[in-house]
Scaffold this active site. Structure first.
Site, PDB file in Angstrom:
ATOM      1  CB  SER A 100      39.106  36.039  43.138  1.00 49.29           C
ATOM      2  OG  SER A 100      40.155  36.653  43.843  1.00 49.29           O
ATOM      3  CG  ASP A 237      38.812  32.027  49.962  1.00 45.93           C
ATOM      4  OD1 ASP A 237      40.028  32.282  49.908  1.00 45.93           O
ATOM      5  OD2 ASP A 237      37.956  32.646  49.313  1.00 45.93           O
ATOM      6  CG  HIS A 265      40.940  32.258  46.493  1.00 47.24           C
ATOM      7  ND1 HIS A 265      39.892  33.018  46.930  1.00 47.24           N
ATOM      8  CD2 HIS A 265      41.459  32.951  45.441  1.00 47.24           C
ATOM      9  CE1 HIS A 265      39.775  34.116  46.211  1.00 47.24           C
ATOM     10  NE2 HIS A 265      40.728  34.091  45.286  1.00 47.24           N
TER      11      HIS A 265
END
Length: 293
Positions: A100, A237, A265
């Site tokens: 991220s 994701d 994610h």
């Protein structure tokens, strides 16, 4: 082992290491607003069989100093914090993995501190702005976050009692997890309770969202990166869905793209074994090539 590291401007960072000191170091760089406990213990334990694993709390998270409103900083300063952690632990060079926002920070490390990196691994992220145009994957064709997440983010920071806040966070993790790998609400509820206990608060910090984002338009420079780099494609994701990972891998000449089926994610227990295997295959290959010298 736990310690605190001085990062400058009055910020102290909580740092924890696992694994034998003589193993190749591996620094884990978390995403925005996330404590180092966001790296699951099970993942750290798997990686620590082969590495001295280092995880830490960013500024304004966990047990690290929370002072953004008094001493604001830029997102790029968080990359400098990663170097400060290595310096404090007397680590000359390390494998580095980030997800991220941590993936953006790892890209900055590749550009500004390549001699400190044995290798890099990143996922759940996108290429830095300003990257050279790609004839096969146009930037304008890269999809944005799942609309369900965008709707939830509008509620972020709203006043809720503790149980309602926990319920909101678990639902947020459910969306981040994607729809393929199994989702254990109890697991992520326990994670949030541990993070709150570690941090001493349930209050979510907005510091990283408010931090200055200038100096991040450096994607064109990725074309000169030579550090061995693994880009993990997380097909589920919901924030940076395919082909974000492929676009990033194509921007870094030294990068190799590997897909972890079902990965979203979030780092639930089902995601840990295949992700750990991908990271370790990458770091072992680099170490076997003798690039640790």
């Amino acid at each position: 082992m736990e310690t605190f590291v001085e990062a400058g401007d009055g910020y102290r960072l909580w740092v924890e290491t696992a694994g034998e000191d003589d193993l190749p170091p591996l620094l884990l760089v978390m995403g925005a607003g996330a404590s180092g406990l966001g790296w699951p213990d099970a993942l750290v334990a798997r990686l620590a069989r082969h590495h001295r694993v280092i995880r830490y709390d960013h500024r304004d998270t966990g047990r690290s100093t929370r002072a953004f409103h008094e001493r604001p900083y830029a997102v790029r300063d968080l990359a400098g914090d990663a170097v400060a952690v290595l310096d404090a632990l007397s680590v000359d060079r390390a494998h580095v993995a980030g997800m991220s926002m941590g993936g953006y920070l790892v890209q900055l490390l590749l550009l500004d501190h390549p001699r400190r990196l044995l290798s890099a691994a990143l996922w759940g992220t996108s290429v830095l702005g300003g990257a050279r145009p790609d004839p096969e994957i146009r930037d304008e064709d890269l999809p944005g976050p799942d609309p369900r997440l965008l709707a939830m983010w509008e509620q972020m920071g709203q006043e809720r009692d503790r149980e309602a806040e926990l319920e909101w966070r678990v639902e947020h993790w459910r969306l981040l997890n994607g729809d393929v790998l199994p989702f254990d609400a109890q697991e992520f509820g326990d994670l949030e309770r541990r993070v709150a206990a570690h941090s001493g608060t349930w209050r979510q910090s907005s510091a990283h969202a408010l931090a200055d984002q200038s100096g991040m338009e450096r994607g064109e420079e990725l074309a000169r990166v030579t550090v061995p780099t693994l880009v993990v494609d997380a097909p589920e994701d919901p924030i940076t869905p395919p082909p974000h990972a492929a676009r990033l891998a194509r921007a870094i000449p030294s990068a190799r793209l590997v897909t972890v089926p079902g990965l979203g994610h979030a780092l639930g227990s089902a995601a840990v074994p295949p992700l750990a295997d991908a990271i370790l295959a990458h770091t072992r290959s680099v170490d076997a090539d003798g690039r640790t010298s």
